[in-house]
Design a protein around this motif. Sequence first.
Motif, PDB file in Angstrom:
ATOM      1  N   ARG A  39      -4.896   7.982   6.524  1.00  9.78           N
ATOM      2  CA  ARG A  39      -3.630   7.523   5.682  1.00  9.78           C
ATOM      3  C   ARG A  39      -3.533   6.114   6.228  1.00  9.78           C
ATOM      4  NH1 ARG A  39      -0.041  13.112   5.489  1.00  9.78           N
ATOM      5  NH2 ARG A  39      -1.640  14.292   4.872  1.00  9.78           N
ATOM      6  N   ARG A  63      -8.329   0.509 -10.252  1.00 11.65           N
ATOM      7  CA  ARG A  63      -7.737   0.602 -11.859  1.00 11.65           C
ATOM      8  C   ARG A  63      -6.529  -0.208 -12.365  1.00 11.65           C
ATOM      9  NH1 ARG A  63     -10.489   4.305  -9.470  1.00 11.65           N
ATOM     10  NH2 ARG A  63     -11.768   5.967 -10.610  1.00 11.65           N
ATOM     11  N   LEU A 121      -6.654   3.180  -6.519  1.00  8.60           N
ATOM     12  CA  LEU A 121      -5.579   2.678  -7.493  1.00  8.60           C
ATOM     13  C   LEU A 121      -5.731   1.447  -7.739  1.00  8.60           C
ATOM     14  CD1 LEU A 121      -2.706   4.699  -5.647  1.00  8.60           C
ATOM     15  CD2 LEU A 121      -3.316   5.054  -8.230  1.00  8.60           C
ATOM     16  N   ALA A 122      -6.117   0.416  -6.844  1.00  9.56           N
ATOM     17  CA  ALA A 122      -6.129  -0.936  -7.037  1.00  9.56           C
ATOM     18  C   ALA A 122      -7.474  -1.165  -7.856  1.00  9.56           C
ATOM     19  CB  ALA A 122      -6.006  -1.592  -5.867  1.00  9.56           C
ATOM     20  N   GLU A 159      -7.957   6.117  -1.602  1.00 11.04           N
ATOM     21  CA  GLU A 159      -7.145   6.363  -2.590  1.00 11.04           C
ATOM     22  C   GLU A 159      -6.470   5.262  -3.048  1.00 11.04           C
ATOM     23  OE1 GLU A 159      -5.767  10.931  -2.391  1.00 11.04           O
ATOM     24  OE2 GLU A 159      -5.006   9.524  -0.631  1.00 11.04           O
ATOM     25  N   ASN A 160      -5.939   4.460  -2.075  1.00  8.25           N
ATOM     26  CA  ASN A 160      -5.384   3.174  -2.432  1.00  8.25           C
ATOM     27  C   ASN A 160      -6.286   2.202  -3.220  1.00  8.25           C
ATOM     28  OD1 ASN A 160      -2.383   2.596  -0.938  1.00  8.25           O
ATOM     29  ND2 ASN A 160      -3.338   3.989   0.256  1.00  8.25           N
ATOM     30  N   GLY A 162       1.264   7.133   2.613  1.00  6.61           N
ATOM     31  CA  GLY A 162       0.887   8.378   2.617  1.00  6.61           C
ATOM     32  C   GLY A 162      -0.459   8.913   2.200  1.00  6.61           C
ATOM     33  N   MET A 163      -1.019   7.717   1.664  1.00  6.86           N
ATOM     34  CA  MET A 163      -2.245   8.014   0.813  1.00  6.86           C
ATOM     35  C   MET A 163      -3.364   7.520   1.578  1.00  6.86           C
ATOM     36  SD  MET A 163      -0.907   7.477  -3.239  1.00  6.86           S
ATOM     37  CE  MET A 163      -2.341   8.431  -3.909  1.00  6.86           C
ATOM     38  N   MET A 207      -7.149  -4.969  -2.208  1.00  2.00           N
ATOM     39  CA  MET A 207      -6.685  -4.411  -3.224  1.00  2.00           C
ATOM     40  C   MET A 207      -6.333  -5.376  -4.388  1.00  2.00           C
ATOM     41  SD  MET A 207      -4.755  -1.743  -1.334  1.00  2.00           S
ATOM     42  CE  MET A 207      -3.630  -0.921  -2.881  1.00  2.00           C
ATOM     43  N   THR A 235       0.553  -1.188   0.036  1.00  2.00           N
ATOM     44  CA  THR A 235      -0.066  -0.074   0.021  1.00  2.00           C
ATOM     45  C   THR A 235       0.636   1.263   0.050  1.00  2.00           C
ATOM     46  OG1 THR A 235       0.089  -0.415   2.376  1.00  2.00           O
ATOM     47  CG2 THR A 235      -2.049  -0.808   1.245  1.00  2.00           C
ATOM     48  N   ALA A 236       0.435   2.480  -0.299  1.00  2.00           N
ATOM     49  CA  ALA A 236       1.057   3.804  -0.232  1.00  2.00           C
ATOM     50  C   ALA A 236       0.573   4.290   1.248  1.00  2.00           C
ATOM     51  CB  ALA A 236       0.741   4.568  -1.498  1.00  2.00           C
ATOM     52  N   TRP A 258     -10.990  11.593 -12.566  1.00  2.00           N
ATOM     53  CA  TRP A 258     -10.751  11.884 -11.009  1.00  2.00           C
ATOM     54  C   TRP A 258     -10.170  10.590 -10.758  1.00  2.00           C
ATOM     55  CZ3 TRP A 258     -10.230  16.521  -9.716  1.00  2.00           C
ATOM     56  CH2 TRP A 258     -11.079  17.413 -10.153  1.00  2.00           C
ATOM     57  N   ALA A 259      -9.254  10.622  -9.958  1.00  2.00           N
ATOM     58  CA  ALA A 259      -8.680   9.458  -9.183  1.00  2.00           C
ATOM     59  C   ALA A 259      -9.754   8.470  -8.434  1.00  2.00           C
ATOM     60  CB  ALA A 259      -7.510   9.612  -8.596  1.00  2.00           C
ATOM     61  N   ILE A 260     -10.820   9.237  -7.883  1.00  2.00           N
ATOM     62  CA  ILE A 260     -11.623   8.376  -7.362  1.00  2.00           C
ATOM     63  C   ILE A 260     -12.889   8.950  -7.374  1.00  2.00           C
ATOM     64  CG2 ILE A 260     -10.906   9.665  -5.194  1.00  2.00           C
ATOM     65  CD1 ILE A 260     -12.045   7.112  -3.463  1.00  2.00           C
TER      66      ILE A 260
END
Lengths: 264, 293
Positions: A145, A108, A105-106, A101-102, A96-97, A161, A93-94, A117-119
Amino acid sequence: MLRIEHVSKTFFPGSVNEKRALNDLNLQMNPGDFITVIGGNGAGKSTMLNSIAGVFPIDAGKIIIDGEDISKKAEHQRAKYIGRVFQDPMLGTAAGMMIEENLALAARRGKTPTLAWAIKDSERDDFREMLRGLDLGLESRMTNRVGLLSGGQRQALTLLMATMNQPKLLLLDEHTAALDPKTAEKVLNLTLDIVQRHHLTTLMITHNMRDALRFGNRLVMMNAGRIVVDVEGEEKEKLTIPDLLALFEKASGSALDNDRILLG
Amino acid sequence: MFDLLLPTVSQGLLWSMLALGVFLTFRVLDIADLTVEGSFPLGAAVAAACLVKGGNPFTAIVLAAIAGGLAGVITGLLHTKLKIPALLAGILTMIALYSVNLRVMGKANLSLLRVDTVFTYLRNMGLDNNMSIFTVGIISTVLFVLAIYWFFGTEIGAAIRATGFNPQMIRAQGVDTNHTIIFGLLLSNALVAISGAFIGQSNGFADVGMGVGTIVIGLASVIIGEVLFGTRSFKNSLISVVLGSVVYRIVIAVVLQMGMPPNDLKLFTAVLVALALALPLFQNKINKRKVAE
């Protein structure tokens, strides 16, 4: 489903540190196979998983998923077929996000990112439902986070994820080894639940013989960069830990000298 | 004292684009990118050369941004394709840009005294010199903060942020981290070059030596902003960086007023940044001592 054909990999060739990690490795996985992988240190378990994921190029042989030869493809190009959970809870996982948001990302995975938009708002409800399924209370912490989560929570999130859009192949590299026994048990049960629900073809490395026997329909044992024991179905059901040790001795010509495995 | 406040804040705003650029590499991508020391004067040089040839200020700034972006791409290619460590890749580009900047300007210093800049346009519209610099500073800063905030809310932006936090994780999601790193360096250095283009026009000249120490100024702004104004969210971080740049200019103005020789400015800034970077270490020691008691 997955075919590994005559794959070899040597690290640091030509140097004093030369290490033949995979030595003419062959493995054929059928759709829906849940294979547990055991073996001593340096047997090539992680190297096999990393070769499939494309972390480094292999020296020889072919890796084929669903008829497609992916041996030459870069790591990020293989991601659309493969979900992964690593041994280190930090790696999946990231930190700091945010949790959402994590997950976005998964969601996609395998798609080229765009300027959309990312989410999306509509996704948040789905994410909340999925997190509720983990039963860890994360559904109310979606904007926290990930760095604030415990190791077990992070592994559960990584598992979610890796599986949320049903990969052709799920790779688990000792994903509970860094967790305390109680949390490890929880994450393992969650793994079994997710794998069964989505009928995921799964390759799980474990250092724990009991887990290797308990989970999956098939068990392979590695030694010196190749598979030395491969049992499945009823034969695997009947196996006991002493059986496994005997099989290993027979196949490799030496006793299994790894405390970490025996104690499991 | 108050007479000094507006010009100081204005300078801080013009420099905040540099600080935002440094933030993108140092914090978002987790790379200390020294290209900045070359792309800042590159922006000034390109803009000055364009203005001297009769180009309009808007074109000059766009060209400066493109040139800066290209410089970032070169550092990115050196780092990702040729596997040169990021710090060294930045140094190589920075050194190469010294020659490039001399070529762009044709000499070491290009005066803009008798040339129309973005600021003379506003002066012609009736603003005084201070107000024209402030207006350009505030408008461009707000625009860029909004643009960056929007961009990092998109899929590409999120992938770049994830690359900085955990490249392995984002590769496992199917993103080519070479691309995200190169793109991040492009954006960062474009912003830095834009800052250079503004500063050159506000100073009335572009100079081949004006990049010296810019990375430290950028870092100082980022760290001061984070310490004073927080990092609760990405939006909060962006605003902190801009305010950090302004506070840095105010600090400099104050110490100069108090009689510090201008020649010692870079020494002062370097010490400031070194202390700020060591802050977490000191905090750990203090916390440990507290625990021990």
